[in-house]
Design a protein around this motif. Structure first.
Motif, PDB file in Angstrom:
ATOM      1  N   GLU A 147      29.861 -25.874 -51.147  1.00 56.80           N
ATOM      2  CA  GLU A 147      29.292 -26.211 -49.843  1.00 56.80           C
ATOM      3  C   GLU A 147      30.154 -27.222 -49.102  1.00 56.80           C
ATOM      4  O   GLU A 147      30.328 -27.133 -47.880  1.00 56.80           O
ATOM      5  N   ASN A 148      30.696 -28.201 -49.823  1.00 52.73           N
ATOM      6  CA  ASN A 148      31.586 -29.170 -49.177  1.00 52.73           C
ATOM      7  C   ASN A 148      32.870 -28.506 -48.689  1.00 52.73           C
ATOM      8  O   ASN A 148      33.403 -28.860 -47.631  1.00 52.73           O
ATOM      9  N   GLU A 149      33.341 -27.514 -49.424  1.00 55.03           N
ATOM     10  CA  GLU A 149      34.537 -26.779 -48.991  1.00 55.03           C
ATOM     11  C   GLU A 149      34.231 -25.919 -47.769  1.00 55.03           C
ATOM     12  O   GLU A 149      35.077 -25.779 -46.872  1.00 55.03           O
ATOM     13  N   LYS A 150      33.032 -25.350 -47.707  1.00 53.04           N
ATOM     14  CA  LYS A 150      32.634 -24.574 -46.526  1.00 53.04           C
ATOM     15  C   LYS A 150      32.609 -25.455 -45.282  1.00 53.04           C
ATOM     16  O   LYS A 150      32.995 -25.026 -44.194  1.00 53.04           O
ATOM     17  N   LEU A 151      32.160 -26.693 -45.464  1.00 52.78           N
ATOM     18  CA  LEU A 151      32.104 -27.608 -44.328  1.00 52.78           C
ATOM     19  C   LEU A 151      33.512 -27.932 -43.835  1.00 52.78           C
ATOM     20  O   LEU A 151      33.757 -27.993 -42.616  1.00 52.78           O
ATOM     21  N   LEU A 152      34.450 -28.100 -44.759  1.00 56.64           N
ATOM     22  CA  LEU A 152      35.838 -28.345 -44.369  1.00 56.64           C
ATOM     23  C   LEU A 152      36.387 -27.167 -43.567  1.00 56.64           C
ATOM     24  O   LEU A 152      37.077 -27.353 -42.553  1.00 56.64           O
ATOM     25  N   ARG A 153      36.079 -25.962 -44.012  1.00 63.44           N
ATOM     26  CA  ARG A 153      36.546 -24.776 -43.297  1.00 63.44           C
ATOM     27  C   ARG A 153      35.895 -24.676 -41.921  1.00 63.44           C
ATOM     28  O   ARG A 153      36.496 -24.179 -40.966  1.00 63.44           O
ATOM     29  N   PHE A 154      34.662 -25.153 -41.809  1.00 65.00           N
ATOM     30  CA  PHE A 154      33.929 -25.090 -40.552  1.00 65.00           C
ATOM     31  C   PHE A 154      34.646 -25.868 -39.455  1.00 65.00           C
ATOM     32  O   PHE A 154      34.738 -25.418 -38.309  1.00 65.00           O
ATOM     33  N   TYR A 155      35.138 -27.054 -39.768  1.00 64.66           N
ATOM     34  CA  TYR A 155      35.851 -27.805 -38.723  1.00 64.66           C
ATOM     35  C   TYR A 155      37.354 -27.888 -38.960  1.00 64.66           C
ATOM     36  O   TYR A 155      38.038 -28.761 -38.435  1.00 64.66           O
ATOM     37  N   GLN A 156      37.882 -26.907 -39.725  1.00 65.62           N
ATOM     38  CA  GLN A 156      39.327 -26.827 -39.957  1.00 65.62           C
ATOM     39  C   GLN A 156      40.095 -26.783 -38.638  1.00 65.62           C
ATOM     40  O   GLN A 156      39.821 -25.972 -37.751  1.00 65.62           O
ATOM     41  N   GLY A 157      41.073 -27.681 -38.483  1.00 69.11           N
ATOM     42  CA  GLY A 157      41.952 -27.675 -37.327  1.00 69.11           C
ATOM     43  C   GLY A 157      41.309 -28.039 -36.015  1.00 69.11           C
ATOM     44  O   GLY A 157      41.893 -27.799 -34.945  1.00 69.11           O
TER      45      GLY A 157
END
Length: 308
Positions: A211-221
């Motif tokens: 879930e924490n990795e999904k959040l990183l992908r959510f605001y990636q870049g």
């Protein structure tokens, strides 16, 4: 072009006074203008939306009817309390779409947000409002808002269903991630703890990491990320775990990992004075100055950022 203006940056409760003048004392409300026509979108209806409404009456209404969408992160009171004081809802020509996380309670979004306008709380009932208002529950999804603007939603970690929003327009990305805290393993990991189950503990660790990795992908870049930073790491560890808010350390580290260009520290604790926030933010910026090119700022009422 996306133009973002902050009308409320505090968490939990409005805190006006001489010690909160610089950063502001209103709760969450963000104005988003998109494109040459400056299409209007609003994120959250905390106490800051009252001043936004007054601004719209003076600057937008003379140009034509107000037609906008309000995206609610979640329905805790500090994020909806300004809605009854948003003057455009009393104007017959206003068209307002209210979006927010789906609720599994008996009451829907209209009852929760609009229910503040009942005689037990307010002198005007929702049914008496002049504006054309519609309500639209959201889950995790992507939605085409027209003219090249897209919004993607992501569930955050809060005691009630809460959504982050990712707005994308002509190569520019603006994200919100509040109210939220790091996903964590909810199962005991100590073999001596009552109820310890090694399989559950392992699965819990894996789920939290995912879930924490999904959040990183959510605001990636993201060109701009507005992230919850209500607590310091020490405050969080001592007594705030499970309250649904992040630390300065978590927000800064996560944004750096995700390649965010500009981070706004948001949802300030109502107990923090301007002086305390200045010291905290200055300290964190100094600690990471040599490690990242990311712009890090504390969110202030009236702050305006243009993504062009």
């Amino acid at each position: 072009m996306m133009k973002i203006r902050l009308w409320g940056v505090r968490g939990s409760i409005p805190c006006p006074g001489e010690t909160t003048v610089a950063y502001g004392g209103n709760t969450a409300c963000i104005e988003l203008r998109v494109g040459e026509e400056e299409r209007l979108f609003i994120i959250d209806a905390g106490s800051g939306i009252r001043a936004l409404g007054n601004y719209l009456m003076q600057h937008d209404l003379p140009k034509g009817p107000i037609d906008t969408s309000l995206f609610i992160s979640h329905t805790h009171w500090d994020h909806i309390m300004g809605f009854p004081f948003f003057v455009p809802i009393f104007i017959p020509s206003t068209r307002l779409k209210v979006y927010g996380p789906v609720t599994y309670e008996e009451e829907g979004l209209k009852d929760i947000v609009g229910g503040q306008l009942s005689y037990r709380y307010f002198p005007v009932k929702h049914s008496e409002l002049a504006a054309n208002i519609s309500y639209h529950p959201l889950k995790e999804s992507s939605m085409d808002l027209g003219d090249g603007l897209w919004v993607t939603t992501k569930y955050l970690n809060h005691p009630i269903l809460c959504l982050g929003y990712r707005f994308e327009y002509r190569g520019k990305v603006f994200c919100t991630a509040y109210d939220t805290e790091p996903f964590r393993n909810v199962f005991p990991t100590d073999p001596d703890a009552p109820g310890y189950d090694p399989i559950a503990a392992e699965e819990g660790e894996r789920a939290a990491k995912e879930e924490n990795e999904k959040l990183l992908r959510f605001y990636q870049g993201a060109d701009l990320l507005i992230h919850d930073t209500q607590y310091t790491h020490r405050e969080y560890e001592e007594s705030k775990i499970g309250w649904g808010h992040s630390t300065f350390e978590f927000a800064i580290n996560s944004a750096h990992k995700a390649g965010v260009k500009h981070l706004l520290l948001f949802h300030h604790d109502p107990l923090r004075t301007d002086e305390q926030l200045e010291d905290l933010i200055g300290n964190y910026r100094g600690r990471v100055k040599s490690k990242t090119d990311m712009i890090i700022e504390g969110a202030r009422e009236g702050m305006e950022i243009v993504l062009d």
